[in-house]
Design an enzyme around this catalytic site. Structure first.
Site, PDB file in Angstrom:
ATOM      1  N   GLY A 185      -5.528   7.931   4.632  1.00 49.48           N
ATOM      2  CA  GLY A 185      -4.829   8.906   5.384  1.00 49.48           C
ATOM      3  C   GLY A 185      -3.263   9.061   5.005  1.00 49.48           C
ATOM      4  N   ARG A 193       2.729   5.890  -3.202  1.00 52.19           N
ATOM      5  CA  ARG A 193       3.953   6.825  -3.678  1.00 52.19           C
ATOM      6  C   ARG A 193       4.179   6.773  -4.917  1.00 52.19           C
ATOM      7  NH1 ARG A 193       4.449   5.560   1.621  1.00 52.19           N
ATOM      8  NH2 ARG A 193       5.675   6.979   2.977  1.00 52.19           N
ATOM      9  N   GLN A 196       5.042   9.135   7.225  1.00 56.79           N
ATOM     10  CA  GLN A 196       3.900  10.232   6.566  1.00 56.79           C
ATOM     11  C   GLN A 196       4.153  11.794   6.731  1.00 56.79           C
ATOM     12  OE1 GLN A 196      -0.218   9.643   8.168  1.00 56.79           O
ATOM     13  NE2 GLN A 196      -0.579   7.566   7.089  1.00 56.79           N
ATOM     14  N   LYS A 206       0.890  -1.123   0.037  1.00 55.59           N
ATOM     15  CA  LYS A 206      -0.050   0.032  -0.050  1.00 55.59           C
ATOM     16  C   LYS A 206       0.960   1.242   0.137  1.00 55.59           C
ATOM     17  CE  LYS A 206      -4.069   1.974   2.429  1.00 55.59           C
ATOM     18  NZ  LYS A 206      -4.936   1.705   3.744  1.00 55.59           N
ATOM     19  N   SER A 207       1.887   1.287   0.905  1.00 53.76           N
ATOM     20  CA  SER A 207       2.852   2.389   0.829  1.00 53.76           C
ATOM     21  C   SER A 207       3.399   2.736  -0.560  1.00 53.76           C
ATOM     22  CB  SER A 207       3.637   2.086   1.941  1.00 53.76           C
ATOM     23  OG  SER A 207       3.069   2.223   3.289  1.00 53.76           O
ATOM     24  N   LYS A 240      -4.915   6.377  14.339  1.00 53.97           N
ATOM     25  CA  LYS A 240      -4.960   5.781  12.958  1.00 53.97           C
ATOM     26  C   LYS A 240      -6.368   5.847  12.391  1.00 53.97           C
ATOM     27  CE  LYS A 240      -0.801   4.165  12.344  1.00 53.97           C
ATOM     28  NZ  LYS A 240       0.028   4.684  10.955  1.00 53.97           N
ATOM     29  N   ASP A 257       1.319  -0.789  12.340  1.00 55.63           N
ATOM     30  CA  ASP A 257       0.160  -1.160  11.589  1.00 55.63           C
ATOM     31  C   ASP A 257      -0.250  -2.693  12.007  1.00 55.63           C
ATOM     32  OD1 ASP A 257      -0.611   1.203  10.384  1.00 55.63           O
ATOM     33  OD2 ASP A 257       0.567   0.926   8.500  1.00 55.63           O
ATOM     34  N   ARG A 270      -9.513  12.282  11.651  1.00 55.33           N
ATOM     35  CA  ARG A 270      -8.199  12.192  11.769  1.00 55.33           C
ATOM     36  C   ARG A 270      -7.353  13.510  11.717  1.00 55.33           C
ATOM     37  NH1 ARG A 270      -5.985   7.045   8.316  1.00 55.33           N
ATOM     38  NH2 ARG A 270      -4.121   7.418   9.706  1.00 55.33           N
ATOM     39  N   ARG A 324      -8.394  -2.773   9.423  1.00 52.23           N
ATOM     40  CA  ARG A 324      -7.482  -3.626  10.127  1.00 52.23           C
ATOM     41  C   ARG A 324      -8.058  -4.409  11.262  1.00 52.23           C
ATOM     42  NH1 ARG A 324      -3.061  -3.334   7.007  1.00 52.23           N
ATOM     43  NH2 ARG A 324      -2.289  -1.410   6.511  1.00 52.23           N
TER      44      ARG A 324
END
Length: 430
Positions: A89, A23, A164, A18-19, A341, A314, A117, A387
């Protein structure tokens, strides 16, 4: 709903990280030229980022399953409408950093969960660089209008390890005057530094005790490249966890990212006595990957080293689920970041596990799970957190009675196909 399952067996491929997926789309849109992405995670959060980059002037095309092409102009433009980031997020915080460096006006919004958030952890340093923020409803919460351009470099010291925050500052620093320096007393994940280098930027990294100093000179341009997205260790954790707690199971997840700043959960499970092995180590997209095999194990509780928190923040929900079946207490502290989160994950995991008959002691910065037979038989509130939902469904596979979760549709934000993948291994989720 998840019910007591027979032994899980089989080999599956981890969904794209996901990260890295976020990006690759953002960097590709900021770059000049074509970026081809293979293995992109096509979850709701990532698709929201893809739409955002298209609104900001990049050409974003899906060529095939997980295969995308982004054509950037070397700059971003003001969109015609508000950019809706859904539940992403990571997406919205990185996008704020990206647009801050350009003379554009962009309003960001999100779903009910994302609106709760905090955003000032990112907008604070960006404002110090010269970006302006107009909060539309409540300060520190979406929606917010970002007015970018004319930034100056800053020296920033992180009080909490956060990739982040660091990433947003680095993206803004590309178009700031001077050299920006970020000091991290404790290292956070380094995907942004790695990917900036792959897109042609020069990033300095200097060791500093247990942390480091990252520096980036402004005025640099990014150039399109090819990105191969490795498998997401956060997603791989769910089928591996199920194998550890369902008797007779053996599951292999192929192509899992093994970045040392992301894989601390595996070390923790091994410390708990997990039969976990890694084979076929190799490089993919600038990251080390491997095939991870988990077999049913009699786990024992441990005190999780607090220094691992940044490298597995996470994964604490699924760690807590496996700890419910371990002998003795598993102590998890120094993880207050979990409270901000997608939800307050400490509170939700505590409530969900207790509803399933597990003894949990909640603390301000963590919790203690005492393992033993898990009764289950509960319907768990997830607060729209993917999650939390997946962790309790995995728990239900080894509990005495079925476990149901509210709002399971949110799982698609990070792990589309979760239920089909798990059931393909023999799980009973319906």
């Amino acid at each position: 709903m998840a019910s007591t399952s027979p032994a899980l067996t089989g080999t599956v491929k981890a969904p794209g990280d996901k990260s890295i997926s976020h990006r690759s789309l953002i960097f590709g849109g900021m770059a000049e030229g074509v970026t081809e992405i293979d293995g992109l995670l096509e979850g709701d959060d990532i698709l929201a980022t893809a739409r955002a980059m298209a609104s900001l002037g990049a050409k974003v095309e899906k060529i095939g399953q997980g295969h995308w092409k982004v054509t950037g102009k070397g700059r971003l433009q003001s969109p015609f409408d508000t950019i809706d980031c859904g539940n992403a997020g990571t997406g919205v915080r990185l996008l704020m950093g990206a647009v801050a460096g350009y003379p554009v006006n962009v309003t960001f919004d999100g779903d009910v969960s994302l609106r709760k958030r905090p955003m000032k952890r990112v907008t604070g340093p960006l404002a110090t660089m010269g970006a302006r923020f107009d909060w539309k409803l409540v300060e520190d919460r979406l929606p917010v209008e970002v007015k970018g351009g004319k930034l100056t470099a800053i020296d920033y010291v992180q009080s909490v390890a956060s990739a982040q925050i660091k990433s947003a500052i680095l993206l803004a620093a590309l178009n700031a005057e001077g050299t920006t320096r970020i000091t991290e007393p404790e290292k956070s994940r380094d995907h942004t530094e790695r990917m900036l280098s792959a897109f042609g930027a020069k990033v300095g990294v200097e060791a500093l005790g247990e942390g480091w100093v990252i520096s980036l000179e402004g005025g640099q341009s990014l150039h399109g490249t090819s990105v191969s997205v490795p498998g997401d260790p956060s997603s791989a954790a769910f089928p591996l966890a199920a194998a550890l707690i369902v008797p007779g199971s053996e599951v292999t997840v192929e192509g899992v990212m093994l970045n040392r700043l992301r894989a601390a959960l595996f070390d923790t499970w091994i410390d708990m006595g997990a039969d976990l092995t890694i084979s076929n180590r190799r490089m993919a997209g600038g990251e080390e990957v491997g095939d991870v095999t988990a077999r049913y194990s009699r786990l024992k509780g441990i005190v999780v080293p607090e220094m691992r928190a940044a490298a597995m923040i996470d994964e604490y929900p699924i760690l807590a689920a496996t700890a419910a079946f371990a002998e003795g207490q598993t102590v998890m502290r120094g993880i207050g970041e979990m409270r901000v989160k997608e939800s307050d994950r400490i509170a939700l995991m505590t409530a969900g596990l207790r509803a399933c008959g597990v003894q949990v002691d909640e603390e301000p910065e963590g919790f203690i799970v005492t393992g033993g037979p898990v009764k289950g038989g509960a319907t768990v509130d997830t607060a729209h957190d993917h999650r939390i939902a997946m962790s309790h469904l995995v728990l239900g596979l080894a509990a005495e009675h079925p476990v149901a979760v509210r709002d399971p549709e949110m799982i698609a934000t990070s792990f589309p196909g979760f239920v089909a993948l798990m059931n393909g291994l023999g799980a009973k989720i319906g």
